[in-house]
Design a protein around this motif. Structure first.
Motif, PDB file in Angstrom:
ATOM      1  N   SER A  21     -15.304   5.723 -20.359  1.00  0.00           N
ATOM      2  CA  SER A  21     -15.136   4.963 -19.163  1.00  0.00           C
ATOM      3  C   SER A  21     -14.433   5.327 -17.967  1.00  0.00           C
ATOM      4  O   SER A  21     -14.956   5.291 -16.816  1.00  0.00           O
ATOM      5  CB  SER A  21     -14.250   3.750 -19.356  1.00  0.00           C
ATOM      6  OG  SER A  21     -14.777   2.841 -20.435  1.00  0.00           O
ATOM      7  N   ALA A  24     -17.066   7.992 -16.486  1.00  0.00           N
ATOM      8  CA  ALA A  24     -18.004   7.322 -15.662  1.00  0.00           C
ATOM      9  C   ALA A  24     -17.727   6.894 -14.192  1.00  0.00           C
ATOM     10  O   ALA A  24     -17.989   7.072 -13.215  1.00  0.00           O
ATOM     11  CB  ALA A  24     -18.429   5.874 -16.212  1.00  0.00           C
ATOM     12  N   ASP A  25     -16.159   6.453 -14.271  1.00  0.00           N
ATOM     13  CA  ASP A  25     -15.527   6.032 -13.116  1.00  0.00           C
ATOM     14  C   ASP A  25     -15.244   7.168 -12.268  1.00  0.00           C
ATOM     15  O   ASP A  25     -15.836   7.261 -11.164  1.00  0.00           O
ATOM     16  CB  ASP A  25     -14.178   5.365 -13.376  1.00  0.00           C
ATOM     17  CG  ASP A  25     -14.268   4.023 -13.956  1.00  0.00           C
ATOM     18  OD1 ASP A  25     -15.513   3.401 -13.911  1.00  0.00           O
ATOM     19  OD2 ASP A  25     -13.201   3.587 -14.344  1.00  0.00           O
ATOM     20  N   GLY A  28     -18.667   8.419 -10.888  1.00  0.00           N
ATOM     21  CA  GLY A  28     -19.579   7.409 -10.073  1.00  0.00           C
ATOM     22  C   GLY A  28     -20.804   6.931 -10.450  1.00  0.00           C
ATOM     23  O   GLY A  28     -21.579   6.682  -9.981  1.00  0.00           O
ATOM     24  N   MET A  29     -20.634   6.708 -11.799  1.00  0.00           N
ATOM     25  CA  MET A  29     -21.860   6.076 -12.634  1.00  0.00           C
ATOM     26  C   MET A  29     -21.074   4.981 -13.193  1.00  0.00           C
ATOM     27  O   MET A  29     -20.151   4.437 -13.614  1.00  0.00           O
ATOM     28  CB  MET A  29     -22.169   7.135 -13.497  1.00  0.00           C
ATOM     29  CG  MET A  29     -22.691   8.610 -13.273  1.00  0.00           C
ATOM     30  SD  MET A  29     -24.361   8.518 -12.529  1.00  0.00           S
ATOM     31  CE  MET A  29     -25.448   7.917 -13.874  1.00  0.00           C
ATOM     32  N   GLN A  30     -22.115   4.065 -13.910  1.00  0.00           N
ATOM     33  CA  GLN A  30     -22.038   2.817 -14.361  1.00  0.00           C
ATOM     34  C   GLN A  30     -21.513   3.257 -15.801  1.00  0.00           C
ATOM     35  O   GLN A  30     -21.891   4.421 -16.377  1.00  0.00           O
ATOM     36  CB  GLN A  30     -23.360   1.934 -14.838  1.00  0.00           C
ATOM     37  CG  GLN A  30     -23.678   1.338 -13.269  1.00  0.00           C
ATOM     38  CD  GLN A  30     -24.699   0.318 -13.312  1.00  0.00           C
ATOM     39  OE1 GLN A  30     -25.169   0.142 -14.521  1.00  0.00           O
ATOM     40  NE2 GLN A  30     -25.145  -0.102 -12.501  1.00  0.00           N
ATOM     41  N   ARG A  31     -20.558   2.575 -16.318  1.00  0.00           N
ATOM     42  CA  ARG A  31     -19.937   2.923 -17.868  1.00  0.00           C
ATOM     43  C   ARG A  31     -21.118   2.622 -18.894  1.00  0.00           C
ATOM     44  O   ARG A  31     -21.272   3.544 -19.866  1.00  0.00           O
ATOM     45  CB  ARG A  31     -18.765   1.958 -18.084  1.00  0.00           C
ATOM     46  CG  ARG A  31     -17.734   2.232 -17.000  1.00  0.00           C
ATOM     47  CD  ARG A  31     -16.495   1.277 -17.331  1.00  0.00           C
ATOM     48  NE  ARG A  31     -15.429   1.713 -16.622  1.00  0.00           N
ATOM     49  CZ  ARG A  31     -13.974   1.119 -16.565  1.00  0.00           C
ATOM     50  NH1 ARG A  31     -13.917   0.080 -17.591  1.00  0.00           N
ATOM     51  NH2 ARG A  31     -13.287   1.442 -15.853  1.00  0.00           N
ATOM     52  N   SER A  32     -22.006   1.674 -18.562  1.00  0.00           N
ATOM     53  CA  SER A  32     -22.794   1.429 -19.674  1.00  0.00           C
ATOM     54  C   SER A  32     -23.998   2.757 -19.632  1.00  0.00           C
ATOM     55  O   SER A  32     -24.273   3.260 -20.753  1.00  0.00           O
ATOM     56  CB  SER A  32     -23.787   0.389 -19.286  1.00  0.00           C
ATOM     57  OG  SER A  32     -24.338   0.428 -17.976  1.00  0.00           O
ATOM     58  N   SER A  33     -24.225   3.616 -18.424  1.00  0.00           N
ATOM     59  CA  SER A  33     -25.093   4.487 -18.256  1.00  0.00           C
ATOM     60  C   SER A  33     -24.309   5.792 -19.245  1.00  0.00           C
ATOM     61  O   SER A  33     -25.062   6.532 -19.971  1.00  0.00           O
ATOM     62  CB  SER A  33     -25.263   5.240 -17.232  1.00  0.00           C
ATOM     63  OG  SER A  33     -25.760   4.105 -16.107  1.00  0.00           O
ATOM     64  N   SER A  35     -22.183   5.254 -21.901  1.00  0.00           N
ATOM     65  CA  SER A  35     -22.197   5.073 -23.102  1.00  0.00           C
ATOM     66  C   SER A  35     -23.878   5.186 -23.772  1.00  0.00           C
ATOM     67  O   SER A  35     -23.876   5.676 -25.063  1.00  0.00           O
ATOM     68  CB  SER A  35     -22.055   3.543 -23.245  1.00  0.00           C
ATOM     69  OG  SER A  35     -22.469   2.811 -24.695  1.00  0.00           O
ATOM     70  N   HIS A  36     -24.773   5.004 -22.912  1.00  0.00           N
ATOM     71  CA  HIS A  36     -26.214   4.974 -23.512  1.00  0.00           C
ATOM     72  C   HIS A  36     -26.548   6.586 -23.612  1.00  0.00           C
ATOM     73  O   HIS A  36     -27.214   6.980 -24.569  1.00  0.00           O
ATOM     74  CB  HIS A  36     -27.221   4.387 -22.695  1.00  0.00           C
ATOM     75  CG  HIS A  36     -27.209   3.080 -22.535  1.00  0.00           C
ATOM     76  ND1 HIS A  36     -27.064   2.278 -23.466  1.00  0.00           N
ATOM     77  CD2 HIS A  36     -27.454   2.118 -21.225  1.00  0.00           C
ATOM     78  CE1 HIS A  36     -27.033   1.014 -23.013  1.00  0.00           C
ATOM     79  NE2 HIS A  36     -27.386   0.756 -21.742  1.00  0.00           N
TER      80      HIS A  36
END
Length: 121
Positions: A21, A24-25, A28-33, A35-36
């Motif tokens: 997480s 990702a922060d 600058g990406m979404q956390r879900s991205s 995770s995927h």
């Protein structure tokens, strides 16, 4: 490629002592991205790779993408016997196709860094 890439991504996240997480922060990406990517559901996009390299310029793009080269804290070849050795490229003239206007040029250097050029608007 995907499983090996996931392992290198985990190595990178662990090296900087970040959670997925926070990683990702930080880029600058979404956390879900993230995770995927880590679950092997998605493949890395060019945008993702560029954000990683821009945020962590010491990360060798060749190592990140295909395991060749080195990563901070590893031996020169990162345990890979097929280490890429940079060779000087001959100067090349770039010609722009008639009627087309470039929107972005990215120059990658042998040390894994890059420069991003966008025309002034």
């Amino acid at each position: 490629m995907n499983n090996d890439f996931v392992e290198r991504l985990k190595t990178l996240i662990d090296h900087y002592e970040l959670s997925p997480s926070l990683f990702a922060d930080r880029i600058g990406m979404q956390r879900s991205s993230i995770s995927h990517l880590l679950n092997g559901r998605n493949r890395p996009s060019l945008d993702f790779v560029m954000k990683v390299i821009k945020t962590f310029p010491e990360v060798n793009i060749y190592w990140l993408l295909n395991g060749k080269g080195s990563f901070p804290g590893q031996s020169k070849n990162g345990g890979d016997e097929d280490n890429i050795e940079a060779s000087p490229l001959p100067p090349k003239k770039i010609s722009i196709s008639e009627g087309k206007k470039p929107i972005r040029i990215v120059v990658f250097y042998e040390d894994g860094t890059f420069e991003d050029f966008e025309p002034k608007k």
